[in-house]
Design a protein around this motif. Structure first.
Motif, mmCIF file in Angstrom:
data_model
loop_
_atom_site.group_PDB
_atom_site.id
_atom_site.type_symbol
_atom_site.label_atom_id
_atom_site.label_comp_id
_atom_site.label_asym_id
_atom_site.label_seq_id
_atom_site.Cartn_x
_atom_site.Cartn_y
_atom_site.Cartn_z
ATOM 1 N N ILE A 189 0.841 -1.201 0.000
ATOM 2 C CA ILE A 189 0.000 0.000 0.000
ATOM 3 C C ILE A 189 0.872 1.245 0.000
ATOM 4 C CG2 ILE A 189 -1.810 1.253 1.219
ATOM 5 C CD1 ILE A 189 -2.621 -1.429 2.515
ATOM 6 N N TRP A 190 1.888 1.277 0.858
ATOM 7 C CA TRP A 190 2.749 2.460 0.934
ATOM 8 C C TRP A 190 3.483 2.687 -0.375
ATOM 9 C CZ3 TRP A 190 4.495 -0.030 6.060
ATOM 10 C CH2 TRP A 190 3.592 0.307 7.076
ATOM 11 N N ALA A 191 3.959 1.623 -1.006
ATOM 12 C CA ALA A 191 4.647 1.767 -2.292
ATOM 13 C C ALA A 191 3.706 2.388 -3.323
ATOM 14 C CB ALA A 191 5.159 0.414 -2.767
ATOM 15 N N ALA A 192 2.460 1.919 -3.357
ATOM 16 C CA ALA A 192 1.495 2.475 -4.306
ATOM 17 C C ALA A 192 1.217 3.941 -4.001
ATOM 18 C CB ALA A 192 0.200 1.665 -4.259
ATOM 19 N N ARG A 193 0.999 4.271 -2.740
ATOM 20 C CA ARG A 193 0.707 5.651 -2.346
ATOM 21 C C ARG A 193 1.869 6.601 -2.683
ATOM 22 N NH1 ARG A 193 -3.275 7.836 1.176
ATOM 23 N NH2 ARG A 193 -5.232 6.824 0.572
ATOM 24 N N LEU A 194 3.080 6.085 -2.697
ATOM 25 C CA LEU A 194 4.249 6.914 -2.974
ATOM 26 C C LEU A 194 4.626 6.902 -4.452
ATOM 27 C CD1 LEU A 194 6.384 5.930 0.140
ATOM 28 C CD2 LEU A 194 5.136 8.067 -0.223
ATOM 29 N N GLY A 195 3.862 6.204 -5.287
ATOM 30 C CA GLY A 195 4.143 6.159 -6.709
ATOM 31 C C GLY A 195 5.325 5.289 -7.081
ATOM 32 N N LEU A 196 5.697 4.361 -6.216
ATOM 33 C CA LEU A 196 6.843 3.484 -6.463
ATOM 34 C C LEU A 196 6.348 2.246 -7.203
ATOM 35 C CD1 LEU A 196 8.521 3.881 -2.954
ATOM 36 C CD2 LEU A 196 8.990 5.168 -5.042
ATOM 37 N N THR A 197 6.226 2.365 -8.484
ATOM 38 C CA THR A 197 5.545 1.355 -9.298
ATOM 39 C C THR A 197 6.209 -0.008 -9.227
ATOM 40 O OG1 THR A 197 4.792 3.094 -10.797
ATOM 41 C CG2 THR A 197 4.728 0.827 -11.618
ATOM 42 N N ASP A 198 7.524 -0.044 -9.359
ATOM 43 C CA ASP A 198 8.206 -1.340 -9.370
ATOM 44 C C ASP A 198 8.009 -2.081 -8.057
ATOM 45 O OD1 ASP A 198 9.056 -0.825 -11.922
ATOM 46 O OD2 ASP A 198 11.056 -0.145 -11.329
#
Length: 777
Positions: free
Chosen positions: A655-664
């Protein structure tokens, strides 16, 4: 796309109209062509607040029955028994077999044809609107049939030490509570009647005494005393045929048999259920026996609308071949949540309605099918929330009522406890809370021990002490539902207001216990002692708590005068001004979010320093401090240390990766979350860590996938903020202000999209795109 590649935002209006009604592709229906080995290979089936585990084993059709309100005297969540069907001659002996979970109709279909061409078709379904289970059998010739109702609580069952976690005692049973008390089962005419009737004295009484509340006991909420739950089983053309005993898995049972009076080509079994709190058995029986007319067309329409309301269809072109798998499993989780759409009690994170024999989770657990880790009647906020947040974007708002009402029902108890223990206003909710609103009996102590002098209002527990901010996430969900749908949330405003007021009054109270001043030198509250989730203990101004209070208070103040009058608005504006700021710190020359200003020890592996990213949304794409939040994800040693355990239970890295725009990162992690489980049913993730199915695991995967596709910030919509270019997708998700966003993304381009919403609002999407992407008009 990586966040560094985001270079443009395009404001566009509605361009395309989708020509066909959206629906879940038929191939999302799960099909098995061989029978199962045991209950761990069962399919979920349900509706309303009833769940069945359905499987075929050794030629028999079996299913467990569960409901969300079947709490016994020890607060175990008991199953209502097991049903076994035998046909003779048996169409499941050799030949052709098929078992299907049909998502479009909300049922399980079973068919078999043996080598003699004896065939049967069986449909099992649950009425969404009434507590009735149906099994419809159609054979190609007349067959004899036996129905067995199997119950392992046919006598009092001693609770052995390893079984304690299924109760709210967990660490030890007081004298007199060392058993699960027996059910009553008998024939009543041609029916089989079964029920469990709680005694008047239950774990509630012991908990009230344990926590110093006997003086106000009459004002407390007691949902367990005299609770009766059960039902009757009947089938036209069948008659009683005696009892027998047997053993399934590791558990002995007694069976009550109905046999067909003559071979039948078609027949139907129905099981009617009822739960009521009453001392009078006749009252319960009268309510149970009221005629029920199930509307099949209404049920089919409900499931069709459920499937059309929201979906995510992915086609991956990156060699992983995971798109279909993730999409199907996402929808399977939604289906399991839908089975408790109308329950009085929320879906439990630790198995929900679909737990099965614990021996098949861990062979060191040879217990009854009633077993689940972390209790049946204890609700753990940080776990429970993860099943309900995804319902916002999936548009399943109606299902959220049970969790909102759970806290609202306990609000008077929370206010009473606050006043009794500390003499001030507001309402506090502990992280581990039993269904009657008090701290979990087991967690109020540490290994069963508690010093006599310890503050009666505090859990004496190294993980749970001072952890009071978790209920604020449900307050946020309530505010979000109002923003998404315009629903009237007046009934929940006292819950939100009292939850906030507690922090204001309690931390001023604690400050005055230490000294003269209620606030610090800058006129701010001192949130000490506090807790950064269960991890950073004895925290001073925890970042997760500050973010929670800032967000919920700000959102409350955004409501109209319908909800917040002038006096309340002035108070909460002043409260907001008294909140301390979130602190940052430097790690290897990079600024990161600090878990708190200070803390004394670390007790768990949660990462509250990222809670300001999600669920609180203080940091994120297009907001100040994004680099600081990404640094926290990448560089904080406590965050990095636990990154490798991301797929387990409630871990929220995806979830945090998605919220931060960290696609990979988001792509890798969401695959780990939503790829097929190791069990036959692909969405039965989990282990004894949280139990099986692990609804934390389910929920975090759903949320992450949604956040990769669509994020919201007030009335702004961010489309595809963390979506890989090599995944084609067609999705339909919900957004604030009654918007529904549907998009087709193919070969790295948006081919079609539309947004529906209120006409008076800006009918536009703010889309964040990779510099090489284009809009197809």
């Amino acid at each position: 796309m990586n966040i560094s590649k985001i270079s443009i935002s395009i404001l566009v209006s509605v361009l395309a109209v989708f020509s066909a009604e959206s629906q879940v592709p038929p191939n999302y229906n799960l099909v098995w062509d061989t029978p199962s080995k045991n209950s761990s290979e069962s399919m979920p089936c349900g509706g309303g607040d009833i769940g069945l585990n359905v499987w075929v084993e050794n030629g028999d059709v079996l299913f467990y029955i569960a409901r969300s309100d079947t709490f016994d005297e020890n607060n175990s969540l008991l199953k209502l028994g097991r049903v076994r069907i035998q046909l003779s001659p048996n169409p499941f002996e050799g030949g052709i077999f098929r078992q299907e979970l049909n998502l479009n109709e909300g049922c399980v279909l079973i068919s078999g044809k043996n080598s003699q061409n004896i065939a049967t078709d069986i449909r099992i379904w649950v009425d969404v609107f009434n507590p009735v289970i149906y099994m419809e059998v159609s054979n190609n010739q007349k067959l004899a049939a036996n129905i067995f109702y199997e119950n392992w609580r046919y006598q009092d069952r001693p609770i052995v030490k390893g079984e304690l976690p299924q109760t709210s005692f967990r660490y030890g049973l007081p004298e007199g509570n060392e058993k699960t008390k027996k059910d009553a089962v008998d024939y009543e005419g041609k029916k089989i009647l079964f029920y469990h009737h709680n005694e008047k004295e239950t774990i509630f009484d012991l908990t009230a005494k344990q926590q110093g509340l006997e003086g106000v006991k009459s004002q407390l909420f007691n949902p367990l005393a005299n609770l009766i739950f059960g039902g009757f089983l009947e089938a036209n053309g069948f008659k009683p045929a005696g009892t027998s005993v047997g053993k399934y898995c590791q558990t002995d049972y007694k069976a009550w048999k109905l046999e067909s009076e003559k071979p039948l080509k078609q027949w139907k079994l129905s099981i009617h259920l009822h739960t009521e709190q009453t001392e009078n058995m006749a009252t319960w029986k009268n309510a149970l026996s009221k005629p029920v007319v199930s509307d099949r067309k209404k049920n089919l329409a409900w499931w069709k609308e459920f499937n059309n309301r929201s979906f995510i269809h992915i086609q991956s072109k990156d060699g992983t071949d995971k798109g279909y798998e993730l999409s199907r499993n996402y929808q399977l989780v939604r289906y399991m949540y839908a089975c408790n759409a109308y329950g009085k009690w929320p879906t439990k994170f630790n198995g929900g309605l679909f737990s099965f024999d614990p021996y098949y989770v861990d062979k060191s657990y040879p217990f009854t099918p009633d077993y689940r880790n972390w209790s049946g009647g204890t609700f753990t906020a940080q776990n429970q929330r993860l099943s309900y947040f995804p319902m916002l974007k999936s548009g399943d708002f109606e299902w959220m009522t049970s969790t909102f009402d759970f806290y609202n029902r306990l609000l008077p108890i929370a206010k009473l406890r606050t006043k009794t223990y500390w003499g001030h206003g507001g309402a506090f909710f502990t992280e581990q809370i039993d269904n009657f609103g008090l701290s979990s009996f087991a967690d109020y102590t540490f290994d069963g021990q508690r010093p006599e002098h310890h503050d009666k209002g505090l859990d004496y527990n190294p993980w749970l002490e001072y952890l009071w901010d978790t209920s604020l996430e449900f307050c946020l969900m309530i505010l979000e539902k109002e923003r998404y749908t315009g629903a009237d949330i007046s009934e929940y405003l006292p819950l939100i207001e009292s939850s906030l007021r507690f922090f204001d009054e309690h931390y001023q109270y604690l400050a005055k216990q230490r000294g003269v001043q209620a606030l610090d030198g800058n006129g701010k509250l001192v949130l000490y002692p506090g807790s950064g989730t269960e991890t950073y203990k004895m925290a001073y101004n925890s970042s997760s708590t500050i973010a929670a209070l800032q967000t919920v208070t700000s959102r409350l103040l955004e409501l109209s005068e319908q909800y917040v009058d002038a006096a309340k608005r002035q108070y909460f504006e002043q409260f907001l001004s008294r909140l301390p700021e979130i602190h940052t710190r430097e790690i290897d020359g990079k600024t990161v979010i600090a878990p708190a200003w200070h803390w004394e020890r670390i007790s768990n592996m949660e990462c509250p320093q990222l809670y300001p990213v999600w669920p609180w949304g203080v940091y994120g794409i297009g907001k100040p401090g994004l680099e600081t939040a990404i640094n926290t994800f990448r560089c904080d040693p406590d965050v990095v240390k636990h990154y490798g355990r991301t797929v387990i239970g409630w871990n929220q890295y995806a979830i945090w990766a998605a919220r931060l725009g960290l696609t990979d990162d988001a792509k890798k992690l969401v695959i780990q979350k939503l790829q097929d489980s190791e069990r036959r049913f692909p969405a039965y993730w989990g282990s004894r860590f949280n139990w099986v199915p692990d609804n934390d695991w389910c929920g975090t995967g759903m949320i992450a996938l949604q956040e990769m596709l669509l994020q919201t910030d007030g009335d702004k919509l961010l489309l595809l903020p963390a979506w890989p270019k090599d995944w084609d997708v067609h999705f339909k998700l919900h957004a604030p202000y009654n918007k529904v966003v549907e998009c087709k993304y193919v070969n790295g381009e948006i081919k079609e999209w539309k947004e529906s919403g209120q006409k008076h609002r800006a009918n536009a999407l703010k889309i964040y795109l990779d510099e090489n992407q284009t809009i197809k008009k």
